[in-house]
Design an enzyme around this catalytic site. Structure first.
Site, PDB file in Angstrom:
ATOM      1  N   PRO A   1       0.819  -1.222   0.000  1.00  0.00           N
ATOM      2  CA  PRO A   1       0.000   0.000   0.000  1.00  0.00           C
ATOM      3  C   PRO A   1       0.851   1.270   0.000  1.00  0.00           C
ATOM      4  CG  PRO A   1      -0.837  -1.605   1.596  1.00  0.00           C
ATOM      5  CD  PRO A   1       0.489  -2.119   1.113  1.00  0.00           C
ATOM      6  N   PHE A   2       0.282   2.305  -0.626  1.00  0.00           N
ATOM      7  CA  PHE A   2       0.879   3.646  -0.658  1.00  0.00           C
ATOM      8  C   PHE A   2       2.253   3.655  -1.326  1.00  0.00           C
ATOM      9  CE2 PHE A   2      -1.728   3.275   3.235  1.00  0.00           C
ATOM     10  CZ  PHE A   2      -2.787   4.096   2.840  1.00  0.00           C
ATOM     11  N   ARG A   3       2.491   2.692  -2.207  1.00  0.00           N
ATOM     12  CA  ARG A   3       3.736   2.578  -2.953  1.00  0.00           C
ATOM     13  C   ARG A   3       4.957   2.376  -2.049  1.00  0.00           C
ATOM     14  NH1 ARG A   3       2.970   2.947  -8.027  1.00  0.00           N
ATOM     15  NH2 ARG A   3       5.182   3.159  -8.503  1.00  0.00           N
ATOM     16  N   LEU A   4       4.718   1.857  -0.844  1.00  0.00           N
ATOM     17  CA  LEU A   4       5.821   1.509   0.055  1.00  0.00           C
ATOM     18  C   LEU A   4       6.179   0.044  -0.188  1.00  0.00           C
ATOM     19  CD1 LEU A   4       4.558   3.330   3.270  1.00  0.00           C
ATOM     20  CD2 LEU A   4       6.273   4.119   1.610  1.00  0.00           C
ATOM     21  N   HIS A   5       6.593  -0.227  -1.416  1.00  0.00           N
ATOM     22  CA  HIS A   5       6.788  -1.601  -1.870  1.00  0.00           C
ATOM     23  C   HIS A   5       7.934  -2.290  -1.131  1.00  0.00           C
ATOM     24  CE1 HIS A   5       4.052  -0.244  -4.855  1.00  0.00           C
ATOM     25  NE2 HIS A   5       4.938   0.484  -5.506  1.00  0.00           N
TER      26      HIS A   5
END
Length: 201
Positions: free
Chosen positions: A178-182
């Site tokens: 989520p939220f591009r916190l890959h």
């Protein structure tokens, strides 16, 4: 959206993780879970990329087959280093693989070629891969010519048609979060083993 989790970092080598991810992709991807982007470049550093199919893999490397005189084959002769990318959208995952390319043995190429459908084997003869084609009918005429030359199931493998094995020196496992916190985990070859590193997204 599939449930996501971070990449396990307890493994000391990347192949067990790839095996697990690939098995999940084979169940979840609607088509061609073995499709991978192959990036090559000329000796002058001009890159090109295309989708190919993974046909075999183990701890020694990842194998695909092609006409060795195609653009990718020519570029791998000029610059025998390549990168692969699997993108499994259904799982929100990517695997990046980098390393040198080597040719498979004749025995390996013969065995895989013999397993292909008859028309696919004839197509390896009919297609002058990556060369200009005047019209679709030209390919169809060439296919008909080779169908007449090899009317049965005994179709020899063309000498110019074989496989390449990308021998991994680095693999990266990317998990959508989520939220591009890959979540990103890299395995880099370190002597006889592997160094494991977490990477900022």
């Amino acid at each position: 959206m599939p449930e996501t989790s971070t990449v396990a970092t307890t493994a000391s080598e990347p192949f067990s993780l790839f095996r697990d991810w690939f098995a999940e992709a084979m169940q979840s991807e609607p088509k061609d879970a073995n499709a991978m982007t192959l990036a090559t470049s000329t000796q002058d550093g001009f890159p090109s990329a295309r989708i190919v199919l993974l046909k075999d893999w183990d701890e020694h490397g990842f194998v695909f087959y092609t006409n060795k005189d195609s653009r990718k084959g020519s570029e791998l002769r000029e610059n025998p280093h390549a990168a692969l990318l699997f993108h499994w959208k259904s799982l929100g995952r990517q695997v990046r693989i980098e390393g040198p390319a080597t040719g498979v043995s004749d025995a390996e190429a013969d065995a895989y070629y013999a397993s292909r459908p008859r028309i696919s084997r004839l197509g390896a003869w009919a297609s002058i891969q990556s060369r200009p084609l005047s019209e679709r009918a030209e390919l169809e005429r060439r296919l008909a010519e080779f169908e007449a030359r090899y009317p049965g199931d005994d179709i020899p493998r063309p000498a110019y048609w074989s496989g390449f094995r990308i021998v991994p020196s680095r693999l990266e496992f990317w998990q959508d979060m989520p939220f591009r916190l890959h979540d990103r985990t890299a395995f880099t070859r370190d002597g006889a083993g592997w160094a494991v590193t977490k990477i900022f997204p």
